[in-house]
Design a protein around this motif. Sequence first.
Motif, PDB file in Angstrom:
ATOM      1  N   TYR A  36     -34.074  -5.721 -14.933  1.00  0.00           N
ATOM      2  CA  TYR A  36     -32.666  -5.365 -14.830  1.00  0.00           C
ATOM      3  C   TYR A  36     -31.859  -6.417 -15.597  1.00  0.00           C
ATOM      4  CZ  TYR A  36     -28.250  -4.031 -12.631  1.00  0.00           C
ATOM      5  OH  TYR A  36     -26.966  -3.612 -12.406  1.00  0.00           O
ATOM      6  N   PRO A  37     -30.876  -6.007 -16.384  1.00  0.00           N
ATOM      7  CA  PRO A  37     -30.146  -6.968 -17.223  1.00  0.00           C
ATOM      8  C   PRO A  37     -29.179  -7.840 -16.409  1.00  0.00           C
ATOM      9  CG  PRO A  37     -29.215  -4.787 -17.504  1.00  0.00           C
ATOM     10  CD  PRO A  37     -30.423  -4.633 -16.619  1.00  0.00           C
ATOM     11  N   ILE A  38     -29.727  -8.663 -15.549  1.00  0.00           N
ATOM     12  CA  ILE A  38     -28.933  -9.511 -14.659  1.00  0.00           C
ATOM     13  C   ILE A  38     -27.956 -10.381 -15.447  1.00  0.00           C
ATOM     14  CG2 ILE A  38     -29.065 -11.413 -12.976  1.00  0.00           C
ATOM     15  CD1 ILE A  38     -31.899 -10.291 -12.255  1.00  0.00           C
ATOM     16  N   GLU A  39     -28.434 -10.924 -16.546  1.00  0.00           N
ATOM     17  CA  GLU A  39     -27.629 -11.868 -17.331  1.00  0.00           C
ATOM     18  C   GLU A  39     -26.347 -11.223 -17.868  1.00  0.00           C
ATOM     19  OE1 GLU A  39     -32.054 -12.637 -17.920  1.00  0.00           O
ATOM     20  OE2 GLU A  39     -30.739 -10.906 -17.962  1.00  0.00           O
ATOM     21  N   GLN A  40     -26.406  -9.953 -18.213  1.00  0.00           N
ATOM     22  CA  GLN A  40     -25.251  -9.266 -18.785  1.00  0.00           C
ATOM     23  C   GLN A  40     -24.390  -8.571 -17.733  1.00  0.00           C
ATOM     24  OE1 GLN A  40     -28.474  -8.594 -20.261  1.00  0.00           O
ATOM     25  NE2 GLN A  40     -28.036 -10.306 -21.618  1.00  0.00           N
ATOM     26  N   ASN A  46     -21.036  -9.700  -6.996  1.00  0.00           N
ATOM     27  CA  ASN A  46     -20.773  -8.450  -6.286  1.00  0.00           C
ATOM     28  C   ASN A  46     -22.048  -7.621  -6.259  1.00  0.00           C
ATOM     29  OD1 ASN A  46     -19.965  -5.822  -5.538  1.00  0.00           O
ATOM     30  ND2 ASN A  46     -17.909  -6.167  -6.368  1.00  0.00           N
ATOM     31  N   LEU A  47     -22.458  -7.180  -5.083  1.00  0.00           N
ATOM     32  CA  LEU A  47     -23.680  -6.392  -4.932  1.00  0.00           C
ATOM     33  C   LEU A  47     -23.661  -5.127  -5.787  1.00  0.00           C
ATOM     34  CD1 LEU A  47     -26.413  -5.950  -3.546  1.00  0.00           C
ATOM     35  CD2 LEU A  47     -25.182  -4.909  -1.633  1.00  0.00           C
ATOM     36  N   LYS A  48     -22.489  -4.585  -6.036  1.00  0.00           N
ATOM     37  CA  LYS A  48     -22.389  -3.357  -6.838  1.00  0.00           C
ATOM     38  C   LYS A  48     -22.805  -3.575  -8.293  1.00  0.00           C
ATOM     39  CE  LYS A  48     -18.891  -1.296  -3.931  1.00  0.00           C
ATOM     40  NZ  LYS A  48     -17.552  -0.753  -3.815  1.00  0.00           N
ATOM     41  N   GLU A  49     -22.907  -4.821  -8.712  1.00  0.00           N
ATOM     42  CA  GLU A  49     -23.295  -5.125 -10.091  1.00  0.00           C
ATOM     43  C   GLU A  49     -24.811  -5.248 -10.264  1.00  0.00           C
ATOM     44  OE1 GLU A  49     -21.115  -8.737 -10.829  1.00  0.00           O
ATOM     45  OE2 GLU A  49     -19.370  -7.618 -11.538  1.00  0.00           O
ATOM     46  N   THR A  50     -25.542  -5.192  -9.178  1.00  0.00           N
ATOM     47  CA  THR A  50     -26.992  -5.392  -9.260  1.00  0.00           C
ATOM     48  C   THR A  50     -27.715  -4.277  -8.511  1.00  0.00           C
ATOM     49  OG1 THR A  50     -28.761  -7.042  -9.044  1.00  0.00           O
ATOM     50  CG2 THR A  50     -27.151  -6.922  -7.243  1.00  0.00           C
ATOM     51  N   ALA A  81     -42.981   6.653 -10.160  1.00  0.00           N
ATOM     52  CA  ALA A  81     -42.107   7.767 -10.547  1.00  0.00           C
ATOM     53  C   ALA A  81     -40.911   7.882  -9.603  1.00  0.00           C
ATOM     54  CB  ALA A  81     -42.898   9.070 -10.579  1.00  0.00           C
ATOM     55  N   LYS A  82     -41.164   7.733  -8.304  1.00  0.00           N
ATOM     56  CA  LYS A  82     -40.092   7.810  -7.303  1.00  0.00           C
ATOM     57  C   LYS A  82     -39.035   6.733  -7.549  1.00  0.00           C
ATOM     58  CE  LYS A  82     -38.277   8.569  -3.101  1.00  0.00           C
ATOM     59  NZ  LYS A  82     -37.438   9.718  -2.855  1.00  0.00           N
ATOM     60  N   LEU A  83     -39.475   5.508  -7.779  1.00  0.00           N
ATOM     61  CA  LEU A  83     -38.531   4.410  -7.987  1.00  0.00           C
ATOM     62  C   LEU A  83     -37.740   4.577  -9.276  1.00  0.00           C
ATOM     63  CD1 LEU A  83     -40.742   1.419  -6.799  1.00  0.00           C
ATOM     64  CD2 LEU A  83     -38.740   2.363  -5.625  1.00  0.00           C
ATOM     65  N   LEU A  84     -38.400   4.971 -10.362  1.00  0.00           N
ATOM     66  CA  LEU A  84     -37.683   5.172 -11.623  1.00  0.00           C
ATOM     67  C   LEU A  84     -36.642   6.276 -11.497  1.00  0.00           C
ATOM     68  CD1 LEU A  84     -40.642   4.751 -14.130  1.00  0.00           C
ATOM     69  CD2 LEU A  84     -38.612   3.274 -13.982  1.00  0.00           C
ATOM     70  N   ASN A  85     -36.963   7.326 -10.754  1.00  0.00           N
ATOM     71  CA  ASN A  85     -36.007   8.420 -10.564  1.00  0.00           C
ATOM     72  C   ASN A  85     -34.873   8.033  -9.618  1.00  0.00           C
ATOM     73  OD1 ASN A  85     -37.119  10.402 -12.271  1.00  0.00           O
ATOM     74  ND2 ASN A  85     -38.684  10.858 -10.748  1.00  0.00           N
ATOM     75  N   THR A  86     -35.176   7.260  -8.608  1.00  0.00           N
ATOM     76  CA  THR A  86     -34.181   6.892  -7.602  1.00  0.00           C
ATOM     77  C   THR A  86     -33.215   5.823  -8.106  1.00  0.00           C
ATOM     78  OG1 THR A  86     -35.772   7.429  -5.850  1.00  0.00           O
ATOM     79  CG2 THR A  86     -33.892   6.070  -5.216  1.00  0.00           C
ATOM     80  N   TYR A  87     -33.695   4.933  -8.966  1.00  0.00           N
ATOM     81  CA  TYR A  87     -32.887   3.804  -9.442  1.00  0.00           C
ATOM     82  C   TYR A  87     -32.804   3.816 -10.972  1.00  0.00           C
ATOM     83  CZ  TYR A  87     -33.633   2.421  -4.636  1.00  0.00           C
ATOM     84  OH  TYR A  87     -33.669   2.410  -3.268  1.00  0.00           O
ATOM     85  N   PRO A  88     -31.973   4.680 -11.537  1.00  0.00           N
ATOM     86  CA  PRO A  88     -31.922   4.815 -13.003  1.00  0.00           C
ATOM     87  C   PRO A  88     -31.373   3.591 -13.731  1.00  0.00           C
ATOM     88  CG  PRO A  88     -30.217   6.156 -11.962  1.00  0.00           C
ATOM     89  CD  PRO A  88     -31.091   5.623 -10.860  1.00  0.00           C
ATOM     90  N   THR A  89     -30.722   2.671 -13.032  1.00  0.00           N
ATOM     91  CA  THR A  89     -30.223   1.463 -13.703  1.00  0.00           C
ATOM     92  C   THR A  89     -31.316   0.416 -13.898  1.00  0.00           C
ATOM     93  OG1 THR A  89     -29.499   0.478 -11.611  1.00  0.00           O
ATOM     94  CG2 THR A  89     -27.867   1.781 -12.844  1.00  0.00           C
ATOM     95  N   ILE A  90     -32.446   0.563 -13.199  1.00  0.00           N
ATOM     96  CA  ILE A  90     -33.568  -0.344 -13.415  1.00  0.00           C
ATOM     97  C   ILE A  90     -34.229   0.053 -14.728  1.00  0.00           C
ATOM     98  CG2 ILE A  90     -35.807  -1.128 -12.567  1.00  0.00           C
ATOM     99  CD1 ILE A  90     -34.804  -0.556  -9.716  1.00  0.00           C
ATOM    100  N   GLN A  91     -34.315  -0.889 -15.652  1.00  0.00           N
ATOM    101  CA  GLN A  91     -34.843  -0.609 -16.988  1.00  0.00           C
ATOM    102  C   GLN A  91     -36.337  -0.311 -16.980  1.00  0.00           C
ATOM    103  OE1 GLN A  91     -32.756  -1.109 -20.039  1.00  0.00           O
ATOM    104  NE2 GLN A  91     -31.172  -0.924 -18.493  1.00  0.00           N
TER     105      GLN A  91
END
Length: 123
Positions: A36-40, A46-50, A81-91
């Motif tokens: 996840y692009p934590i640095e950017q 704020n939890l909403k950013e991560t 597959a479940k995690l990639l579909n559930t969390y689309p912001t995770i690269q």
Amino acid sequence: MGKIRINNMSFHTYNGVFAEEKKLGQRLQLDAELSYPIEQVVKHDNLKETVSYADVYQTIEDFILTNNYNLIESVANQLLAKLLNTYPTIQAITLRVRKYSVPIAGIFDNVEIEVSGSQDNDH
């Protein structure tokens, strides 16, 4: 690219090929590495950013405790597959699934399966 890791999650499951495994169950242990692009992205504390790793843990726990497979390879692939579909912001995600009670005549700690996938790949 930043990494969020949840290590050594342990669950009592009923995965396995043999009747004893399905009846008695055994411990599965999992590691999840989330790219996840934590640095950017995380700029304001704020939890909403991560990515909420509490939510990711809950998704993993719910999946592991409600699905049973013959192969831990299937556990790993289906959870990925479940995690990639559930969390689309995770690269990208790498999962390691370890099984300790393996019916092999030998001395070893565990058997581990590792799978990886990204939002760019078909999953």
